[in-house]
Design an enzyme around this catalytic site. Sequence first.
Site, PDB file in Angstrom:
ATOM      1  CB  CYS A  39      12.753  -6.584   3.190  1.00 37.38           C
ATOM      2  SG  CYS A  39      13.082  -7.711   4.521  1.00 37.38           S
ATOM      3  CB  CYS A  42      12.840  -5.335   6.683  1.00 31.65           C
ATOM      4  SG  CYS A  42      14.206  -6.183   5.882  1.00 31.65           S
TER       5      CYS A  42
END
Length: 114
Positions: A39, A42
């Site tokens: 991600c 993230c």
Amino acid sequence: MAEEGQVIACHTVDTWKEQLEKANISKKLVVVDFTASWCGPCRFIAPILTELAKKLPSVIFLKVDVDELKSVAEDWAIEAMPTLIFLKEGSIVDKVVGARKDELQQKIAQHAAA
């Protein structure tokens, strides 16, 4: 073992439960970063959380990889990454979905002071 001033990665369900238990006893604010290695947002928010952890030793920062601990992510109904959940004494007091640095900092300040 948990160290103040850092983000604690929970790689097992036992570690996760142990950290939550400690946090409940300490009555400190807990910020849980539900993340995934693939991600992009993230990866953007991770160094920000590391900085905040250094600046705010009174807040416990935990990190859970949703692919590594699927059952934990399911228990907490995580649908998007990153999801940051704010806990006080085991209850969710707030939540930020997405890599929203300003909102994250505001909510930490708000709940850490409460």
